[in-house]
Design a protein around this motif. Structure first.
Motif, PDB file in Angstrom:
ATOM      1  N   GLN A  51      26.642 -17.817  35.930  1.00 46.51           N
ATOM      2  CA  GLN A  51      25.859 -18.262  34.784  1.00 46.51           C
ATOM      3  C   GLN A  51      24.538 -18.899  35.206  1.00 46.51           C
ATOM      4  O   GLN A  51      23.633 -19.026  34.397  1.00 46.51           O
ATOM      5  N   ALA A  52      24.408 -19.281  36.465  1.00 42.97           N
ATOM      6  CA  ALA A  52      23.168 -19.874  36.972  1.00 42.97           C
ATOM      7  C   ALA A  52      22.303 -18.820  37.668  1.00 42.97           C
ATOM      8  O   ALA A  52      21.395 -19.160  38.428  1.00 42.97           O
ATOM      9  N   ASP A  53      22.578 -17.560  37.427  1.00 38.82           N
ATOM     10  CA  ASP A  53      21.821 -16.458  38.027  1.00 38.82           C
ATOM     11  C   ASP A  53      20.421 -16.425  37.413  1.00 38.82           C
ATOM     12  O   ASP A  53      20.258 -16.234  36.218  1.00 38.82           O
ATOM     13  N   LEU A  54      19.406 -16.622  38.241  1.00 36.33           N
ATOM     14  CA  LEU A  54      18.018 -16.604  37.765  1.00 36.33           C
ATOM     15  C   LEU A  54      17.394 -15.219  37.861  1.00 36.33           C
ATOM     16  O   LEU A  54      16.342 -14.971  37.294  1.00 36.33           O
ATOM     17  N   ALA A  55      18.036 -14.297  38.575  1.00 38.73           N
ATOM     18  CA  ALA A  55      17.492 -12.940  38.731  1.00 38.73           C
ATOM     19  C   ALA A  55      17.933 -12.016  37.597  1.00 38.73           C
ATOM     20  O   ALA A  55      17.161 -11.200  37.116  1.00 38.73           O
ATOM     21  N   VAL A  56      19.194 -12.119  37.194  1.00 40.66           N
ATOM     22  CA  VAL A  56      19.726 -11.291  36.107  1.00 40.66           C
ATOM     23  C   VAL A  56      20.387 -12.231  35.099  1.00 40.66           C
ATOM     24  O   VAL A  56      21.371 -12.897  35.416  1.00 40.66           O
ATOM     25  N   PHE A  75      38.311  -2.990  31.838  1.00 36.40           N
ATOM     26  CA  PHE A  75      37.444  -3.869  32.611  1.00 36.40           C
ATOM     27  C   PHE A  75      37.905  -5.317  32.476  1.00 36.40           C
ATOM     28  O   PHE A  75      38.708  -5.668  31.623  1.00 36.40           O
ATOM     29  N   ASP A  76      37.380  -6.141  33.348  1.00 39.21           N
ATOM     30  CA  ASP A  76      37.645  -7.572  33.353  1.00 39.21           C
ATOM     31  C   ASP A  76      36.321  -8.247  33.689  1.00 39.21           C
ATOM     32  O   ASP A  76      35.647  -7.850  34.643  1.00 39.21           O
ATOM     33  N   VAL A  77      35.906  -9.240  32.894  1.00 35.60           N
ATOM     34  CA  VAL A  77      34.659  -9.963  33.151  1.00 35.60           C
ATOM     35  C   VAL A  77      35.002 -11.388  33.537  1.00 35.60           C
ATOM     36  O   VAL A  77      35.810 -12.042  32.877  1.00 35.60           O
ATOM     37  N   ARG A  78      34.361 -11.836  34.606  1.00 37.77           N
ATOM     38  CA  ARG A  78      34.550 -13.214  35.057  1.00 37.77           C
ATOM     39  C   ARG A  78      33.186 -13.872  35.207  1.00 37.77           C
ATOM     40  O   ARG A  78      32.318 -13.352  35.904  1.00 37.77           O
ATOM     41  N   GLU A  79      33.017 -14.999  34.518  1.00 41.37           N
ATOM     42  CA  GLU A  79      31.774 -15.764  34.613  1.00 41.37           C
ATOM     43  C   GLU A  79      32.052 -17.035  35.401  1.00 41.37           C
ATOM     44  O   GLU A  79      33.113 -17.645  35.258  1.00 41.37           O
ATOM     45  N   TYR A  80      31.072 -17.434  36.211  1.00 39.66           N
ATOM     46  CA  TYR A  80      31.194 -18.612  37.049  1.00 39.66           C
ATOM     47  C   TYR A  80      30.059 -19.575  36.681  1.00 39.66           C
ATOM     48  O   TYR A  80      28.885 -19.250  36.876  1.00 39.66           O
ATOM     49  N   PRO A  81      30.397 -20.767  36.134  1.00 42.10           N
ATOM     50  CA  PRO A  81      29.388 -21.671  35.582  1.00 42.10           C
ATOM     51  C   PRO A  81      28.248 -22.056  36.530  1.00 42.10           C
ATOM     52  O   PRO A  81      27.100 -22.076  36.122  1.00 42.10           O
ATOM     53  N   ASP A  82      28.522 -22.357  37.780  1.00 42.57           N
ATOM     54  CA  ASP A  82      27.471 -22.853  38.673  1.00 42.57           C
ATOM     55  C   ASP A  82      27.016 -21.826  39.707  1.00 42.57           C
ATOM     56  O   ASP A  82      26.271 -22.162  40.625  1.00 42.57           O
ATOM     57  N   TRP A  86      23.679 -14.701  44.068  1.00 44.48           N
ATOM     58  CA  TRP A  86      24.336 -14.291  45.319  1.00 44.48           C
ATOM     59  C   TRP A  86      25.837 -14.479  45.272  1.00 44.48           C
ATOM     60  O   TRP A  86      26.520 -14.429  46.281  1.00 44.48           O
ATOM     61  N   LEU A  87      26.392 -14.655  44.088  1.00 46.94           N
ATOM     62  CA  LEU A  87      27.824 -14.792  43.892  1.00 46.94           C
ATOM     63  C   LEU A  87      28.604 -13.629  44.502  1.00 46.94           C
ATOM     64  O   LEU A  87      29.663 -13.809  45.075  1.00 46.94           O
ATOM     65  N   GLY A  88      28.076 -12.417  44.388  1.00 47.09           N
ATOM     66  CA  GLY A  88      28.769 -11.220  44.860  1.00 47.09           C
ATOM     67  C   GLY A  88      29.169 -11.275  46.313  1.00 47.09           C
ATOM     68  O   GLY A  88      30.207 -10.751  46.712  1.00 47.09           O
ATOM     69  N   VAL A  89      28.360 -11.947  47.126  1.00 45.19           N
ATOM     70  CA  VAL A  89      28.677 -12.078  48.547  1.00 45.19           C
ATOM     71  C   VAL A  89      29.997 -12.824  48.701  1.00 45.19           C
ATOM     72  O   VAL A  89      30.845 -12.446  49.505  1.00 45.19           O
TER      73      VAL A  89
END
Length: 186
Positions: A51-56, A75-82, A86-89
Motif C-alpha cells: 500500500q506504500a508503493d509509490l511507483a504503482v 486469484f488471491d490478492v494480498r495487500e501489505y500496509p507498509d 520492492w515488496l516482490g523481492v
C-alpha cells in the motif's frame, strides 16, 4: 510469474481517458493487464501489493481485482500496509506463492481450446492458437475456439487478419473439419 505492464500509469496523473490522445490510449491498452484480464482464464494468480508503493498506485491492483472478480478468475490478492514497490523481492522468497500455485498444478496436457483478446501479437498466443496480425491496430483482436472431436470450432473471430493454428495433435492433422460462426468466411 510477475505480471506487469504500463498499467494505467499515464492515467494515474488524472487526465480523463476521453481526452487522452488516441495513440496513447492504444499504447496503454496494448500492455495493460487490466485490459487483457480475460486472457487469464485457467491461470491462477496471487497478487501481492504494498500500500506504500509509490511507483504503482494500489488502485491498479484494486481495479484488476474488480475485473478479475467479474470474470470469475481464480486469484488471491494480498495487500501489505507498509510495504513499498520492492515488496516482490521479499514475497518471492516465501513459501506462500509456491503453495498457492501447487494447489492448481496441471498434468502437463495442453488445453485444446482458447479465448484470446489482445492488442498485440506479442500477447496473442494461447495453447494451439496465435493471432499473428490484426486488421486494425487501434482495436483489440478477439478469438475463441477449440477442438471438438475432429472439428476445429471457432466461436469468435474479430479484427484478425492472420491466425496460426500450430502443434495440431497427430490424429487431427489429416482432414480435420472447420466450423465457423454464421457470416464468417476464411
Amino acid at each position: 510469474v510477475v505480471l506487469s505492464g504500463r498499467t494505467d500509469y499515464y492515467l494515474w496523473h488524472q487526465p480523463a481517458r476521453a481526452v487522452t490522445p488516441r495513440f496513447k490510449q492504444v499504447m496503454i491498452a496494448r500492455a495493460n493487464p487490466i485490459e487483457q484480464a480475460e486472457n487469464l482464464v485457467n491461470f491462477p494468480m496471487q497478487i501481492h501489493h504494498g500500500q506504500a508503493d509509490l511507483a504503482v498506485n494500489i488502485r491498479h491492483t484494486r481495479s484488476m481485482q474488480t475485473v478479475m472478480e467479474g470474470l470469475r478468475l481464480t486469484f488471491d490478492v494480498r495487500e501489505y500496509p507498509d510495504a513499498s514497490h520492492w515488496l516482490g523481492v521479499d514475497v518471492m522468497g516465501k513459501e506462500d506463492p509456491v503453495k498457492f500455485l501447487k494447489q492448481y498444478r496441471r498434468d502437463g496436457a495442453m488445453d485444446s481450446s482458447a479465448t484470446i483478446k489482445t492488442w498485440s501479437s506479442q500477447f496473442g498466443q494461447r495453447n494451439h492458437f496465435s493471432i499473428l496480425l490484426t486488421e486494425d491496430p487501434t482495436q483489440p483482436a478477439e478469438f475463441a475456439g477449440g477442438w471438438k472431436n475432429e472439428t476445429l470450432e471457432i466461436t469468435k473471430f474479430s479484427n484478425i487478419a492472420a491466425l496460426e493454428v500450430r502443434d495440431i495433435p497427430q490424429p487431427r492433422r489429416e482432414g480435420f473439419q472447420l466450423k465457423l460462426p454464421a457470416g464468417l468466411e476464411l
